[in-house]
Design a protein around this motif. Structure first.
Motif: not given
Length: 163
Positions: A95-97, A99-101, A103, A107, A112
């Motif tokens: 999930e974290y990976a 979210v890091q993708k 754009d 975001l 947050d």
């Protein structure tokens, strides 16, 4: 079904723990199903004749089976917790990976705090579902089959009534 396959692929590194937990449930069920048979021998052979040797032997075997069932139950809890927590950790990292993708437009849409809450809650729900659901999911069919087999050994006519 495809969604479950996608989610549970994160459990692959912890398959050994899953198989150990399932095997321990099976062994625990065996010990628990032997106790009534030992009790029936104690009541049928030991009590009417006041044969203390049979009573002590069967009682000791019942205590041994109960202790072994307790030990296998505790070991099951250890392996099931390791599986569930490992699965949750892998899922959280995925999930974290994801979210890091995202754009910047995505975001900006999510705060947050919202993302952290969603990730934490989703993973916790899956962790609790796996941790609490594994035991009844495996134990129920095993106890049903073993109970019918033990009933068939004791009284085949009674098995038909159970079925």
């Amino acid at each position: 079904m495809q969604d479950l396959r996608k989610i549970f692929r994160y459990a692959r590194p912890y398959r050994r723990d899953l198989f150990a937990a399932v095997g321990l449930i099976f062994i625990e069920c065996i010990f628990e199903m032997v106790i009534p048979v030992l009790m029936s021998t104690l009541v049928d052979d030991g009590v009417p004749t006041h044969n203390m040797a049979v009573i002590f032997r069967q009682g000791g075997l019942m205590i041994l089976c109960a202790v072994l069932a307790l030990i296998t139950g505790l070991l099951y809890a250890r392996y099931a917790a390791r599986f569930a927590n490992g699965f949750a950790a892998e899922l959280r990292m995925a999930e974290y990976a994801a979210v890091q993708k995202f754009d910047f437009a995505n975001l900006d849409r999510f705060s947050d705090a919202s993302l952290v809450t969603r990730m934490t809650t989703d993973v916790t729900v899956m962790l609790n579902a796996v941790n609490a659901g594994l035991r009844p999911l495996v134990r129920s069919p095993v106890m049903l089959c073993m109970g019918l087999a033990m009933a068939c050994v004791l009284s085949p006519r009674l098995t038909i009534v159970f079925l």
